[in-house]
Design a protein around this motif. Structure first.
Motif, PDB file in Angstrom:
ATOM      1  N   LEU A  17       0.826  -1.207   0.000  1.00 40.79           N
ATOM      2  CA  LEU A  17       0.000   0.000   0.000  1.00 40.79           C
ATOM      3  C   LEU A  17       0.863   1.262   0.000  1.00 40.79           C
ATOM      4  O   LEU A  17       0.595   2.205  -0.752  1.00 40.79           O
ATOM      5  CB  LEU A  17      -0.938   0.002   1.213  1.00 40.79           C
ATOM      6  CG  LEU A  17      -1.910   1.173   1.294  1.00 40.79           C
ATOM      7  CD1 LEU A  17      -2.860   1.187   0.105  1.00 40.79           C
ATOM      8  CD2 LEU A  17      -2.689   1.112   2.606  1.00 40.79           C
ATOM      9  N   VAL A  18       1.899   1.285   0.817  1.00 40.23           N
ATOM     10  CA  VAL A  18       2.795   2.448   0.856  1.00 40.23           C
ATOM     11  C   VAL A  18       3.498   2.621  -0.489  1.00 40.23           C
ATOM     12  O   VAL A  18       3.572   3.748  -1.026  1.00 40.23           O
ATOM     13  CB  VAL A  18       3.816   2.322   2.008  1.00 40.23           C
ATOM     14  CG1 VAL A  18       4.912   3.374   1.891  1.00 40.23           C
ATOM     15  CG2 VAL A  18       3.103   2.437   3.349  1.00 40.23           C
ATOM     16  N   LEU A  19       4.005   1.541  -1.063  1.00 45.61           N
ATOM     17  CA  LEU A  19       4.654   1.632  -2.374  1.00 45.61           C
ATOM     18  C   LEU A  19       3.676   2.114  -3.439  1.00 45.61           C
ATOM     19  O   LEU A  19       4.033   2.920  -4.313  1.00 45.61           O
ATOM     20  CB  LEU A  19       5.254   0.288  -2.762  1.00 45.61           C
ATOM     21  CG  LEU A  19       6.439  -0.176  -1.916  1.00 45.61           C
ATOM     22  CD1 LEU A  19       6.858  -1.587  -2.299  1.00 45.61           C
ATOM     23  CD2 LEU A  19       7.604   0.789  -2.030  1.00 45.61           C
ATOM     24  N   SER A  20       2.437   1.662  -3.356  1.00 47.47           N
ATOM     25  CA  SER A  20       1.411   2.098  -4.308  1.00 47.47           C
ATOM     26  C   SER A  20       1.105   3.580  -4.142  1.00 47.47           C
ATOM     27  O   SER A  20       0.863   4.282  -5.135  1.00 47.47           O
ATOM     28  CB  SER A  20       0.138   1.272  -4.135  1.00 47.47           C
ATOM     29  OG  SER A  20       0.386  -0.065  -4.463  1.00 47.47           O
ATOM     30  N   ALA A  23      -2.860  -1.546  -9.234  1.00 46.46           N
ATOM     31  CA  ALA A  23      -2.711  -2.977  -8.950  1.00 46.46           C
ATOM     32  C   ALA A  23      -2.260  -3.198  -7.508  1.00 46.46           C
ATOM     33  O   ALA A  23      -2.755  -4.097  -6.822  1.00 46.46           O
ATOM     34  CB  ALA A  23      -1.714  -3.603  -9.931  1.00 46.46           C
ATOM     35  N   GLY A  24      -1.333  -2.377  -7.053  1.00 46.08           N
ATOM     36  CA  GLY A  24      -0.892  -2.489  -5.661  1.00 46.08           C
ATOM     37  C   GLY A  24      -1.999  -2.174  -4.686  1.00 46.08           C
ATOM     38  O   GLY A  24      -2.154  -2.861  -3.667  1.00 46.08           O
ATOM     39  N   LEU A  25      -2.781  -1.146  -4.986  1.00 42.90           N
ATOM     40  CA  LEU A  25      -3.927  -0.816  -4.131  1.00 42.90           C
ATOM     41  C   LEU A  25      -4.901  -1.988  -4.085  1.00 42.90           C
ATOM     42  O   LEU A  25      -5.367  -2.374  -3.008  1.00 42.90           O
ATOM     43  CB  LEU A  25      -4.615   0.454  -4.628  1.00 42.90           C
ATOM     44  CG  LEU A  25      -5.893   0.859  -3.889  1.00 42.90           C
ATOM     45  CD1 LEU A  25      -5.612   1.167  -2.419  1.00 42.90           C
ATOM     46  CD2 LEU A  25      -6.535   2.056  -4.587  1.00 42.90           C
ATOM     47  N   ALA A  26      -5.207  -2.553  -5.233  1.00 36.90           N
ATOM     48  CA  ALA A  26      -6.123  -3.690  -5.285  1.00 36.90           C
ATOM     49  C   ALA A  26      -5.598  -4.865  -4.457  1.00 36.90           C
ATOM     50  O   ALA A  26      -6.349  -5.510  -3.713  1.00 36.90           O
ATOM     51  CB  ALA A  26      -6.346  -4.119  -6.735  1.00 36.90           C
ATOM     52  N   TYR A  27      -4.295  -5.128  -4.561  1.00 34.60           N
ATOM     53  CA  TYR A  27      -3.692  -6.201  -3.777  1.00 34.60           C
ATOM     54  C   TYR A  27      -3.809  -5.917  -2.277  1.00 34.60           C
ATOM     55  O   TYR A  27      -4.201  -6.781  -1.491  1.00 34.60           O
ATOM     56  CB  TYR A  27      -2.221  -6.376  -4.178  1.00 34.60           C
ATOM     57  CG  TYR A  27      -1.486  -7.370  -3.323  1.00 34.60           C
ATOM     58  CD1 TYR A  27      -1.534  -8.723  -3.613  1.00 34.60           C
ATOM     59  CD2 TYR A  27      -0.753  -6.959  -2.203  1.00 34.60           C
ATOM     60  CE1 TYR A  27      -0.874  -9.650  -2.826  1.00 34.60           C
ATOM     61  CE2 TYR A  27      -0.085  -7.874  -1.409  1.00 34.60           C
ATOM     62  CZ  TYR A  27      -0.153  -9.213  -1.720  1.00 34.60           C
ATOM     63  OH  TYR A  27       0.497 -10.126  -0.924  1.00 34.60           O
ATOM     64  N   PRO A  38      -9.090  -2.882   5.125  1.00 33.65           N
ATOM     65  CA  PRO A  38     -10.416  -2.360   4.784  1.00 33.65           C
ATOM     66  C   PRO A  38     -10.325  -1.226   3.769  1.00 33.65           C
ATOM     67  O   PRO A  38      -9.394  -0.405   3.807  1.00 33.65           O
ATOM     68  CB  PRO A  38     -10.957  -1.842   6.117  1.00 33.65           C
ATOM     69  CG  PRO A  38     -10.169  -2.552   7.163  1.00 33.65           C
ATOM     70  CD  PRO A  38      -8.818  -2.816   6.566  1.00 33.65           C
ATOM     71  N   VAL A  39     -11.289  -1.161   2.863  1.00 32.71           N
ATOM     72  CA  VAL A  39     -11.243  -0.208   1.756  1.00 32.71           C
ATOM     73  C   VAL A  39     -11.172   1.241   2.242  1.00 32.71           C
ATOM     74  O   VAL A  39     -10.431   2.050   1.670  1.00 32.71           O
ATOM     75  CB  VAL A  39     -12.424  -0.416   0.781  1.00 32.71           C
ATOM     76  CG1 VAL A  39     -13.752  -0.066   1.422  1.00 32.71           C
ATOM     77  CG2 VAL A  39     -12.205   0.385  -0.491  1.00 32.71           C
ATOM     78  N   GLY A  40     -11.896   1.599   3.269  1.00 31.45           N
ATOM     79  CA  GLY A  40     -11.869   2.978   3.762  1.00 31.45           C
ATOM     80  C   GLY A  40     -10.487   3.370   4.251  1.00 31.45           C
ATOM     81  O   GLY A  40      -9.982   4.454   3.922  1.00 31.45           O
ATOM     82  N   THR A  41      -9.866   2.505   5.003  1.00 37.07           N
ATOM     83  CA  THR A  41      -8.522   2.764   5.516  1.00 37.07           C
ATOM     84  C   THR A  41      -7.498   2.741   4.386  1.00 37.07           C
ATOM     85  O   THR A  41      -6.682   3.652   4.250  1.00 37.07           O
ATOM     86  CB  THR A  41      -8.148   1.718   6.585  1.00 37.07           C
ATOM     87  OG1 THR A  41      -9.090   1.790   7.655  1.00 37.07           O
ATOM     88  CG2 THR A  41      -6.748   1.947   7.116  1.00 37.07           C
ATOM     89  N   GLY A  42      -7.541   1.696   3.567  1.00 39.99           N
ATOM     90  CA  GLY A  42      -6.558   1.547   2.494  1.00 39.99           C
ATOM     91  C   GLY A  42      -6.605   2.690   1.504  1.00 39.99           C
ATOM     92  O   GLY A  42      -5.567   3.248   1.133  1.00 39.99           O
ATOM     93  N   TYR A  43      -7.805   3.059   1.086  1.00 35.51           N
ATOM     94  CA  TYR A  43      -7.923   4.128   0.100  1.00 35.51           C
ATOM     95  C   TYR A  43      -7.461   5.460   0.682  1.00 35.51           C
ATOM     96  O   TYR A  43      -6.749   6.218   0.027  1.00 35.51           O
ATOM     97  CB  TYR A  43      -9.360   4.228  -0.416  1.00 35.51           C
ATOM     98  CG  TYR A  43      -9.518   5.261  -1.487  1.00 35.51           C
ATOM     99  CD1 TYR A  43      -9.011   5.043  -2.762  1.00 35.51           C
ATOM    100  CD2 TYR A  43     -10.149   6.475  -1.232  1.00 35.51           C
ATOM    101  CE1 TYR A  43      -9.141   5.996  -3.757  1.00 35.51           C
ATOM    102  CE2 TYR A  43     -10.278   7.438  -2.218  1.00 35.51           C
ATOM    103  CZ  TYR A  43      -9.771   7.185  -3.480  1.00 35.51           C
ATOM    104  OH  TYR A  43      -9.898   8.136  -4.451  1.00 35.51           O
ATOM    105  N   ALA A  44      -7.845   5.734   1.918  1.00 36.67           N
ATOM    106  CA  ALA A  44      -7.436   6.998   2.549  1.00 36.67           C
ATOM    107  C   ALA A  44      -5.920   7.075   2.715  1.00 36.67           C
ATOM    108  O   ALA A  44      -5.312   8.120   2.474  1.00 36.67           O
ATOM    109  CB  ALA A  44      -8.130   7.166   3.897  1.00 36.67           C
TER     110      ALA A  44
END
Length: 104
Positions: A6-9, A44-48, A54-60
């Protein structure tokens, strides 16, 4: 592993945003190609990562890293304003991203 991806993405989001700016409306081939490749890799990294985060945390977190990274590159390399209020606002974004990770 998901958090590292996620950080790399998020960093790749910074890369594609800067490449998009440099592409001059997709009229310059190299920045346009960098934009396309880094956009796909970032998504792709975000999707992985969203398989375990959780989508709310990951996307933010992804957006926060990309936004702060893009603003910092703009200030350091592209002569954008580096005013104290702007830096303070970016620090608030970083605090929010850290908070999302801590309270995940």
């Amino acid at each position: 592993m998901a958090w590292i991806v996620l950080v790399l993405s998020g960093l790749l989001e910074t890369a594609w945003a800067i490449a998009l700016d440099r592409s001059n409306g997709f009229s310059r081939p190299l920045p346009t190609a960098v934009f396309a490749v880094t956009l796909v890799l970032s998504m792709a990294g975000l999707a992985y990562a969203l398989r375990d985060i959780p989508v709310g945390t990951g996307y933010a977190v992804w957006v926060g890293i990309g936004a702060v990274g893009t603003a910092v590159v703009g200030m350091l390399a592209l002569n954008e304003s580096a005013s104290l209020p702007r830096i303070a606002c970016l620090a608030l974004v970083v605090a929010g991203v850290v908070g999302l990770k801590l309270f995940h």
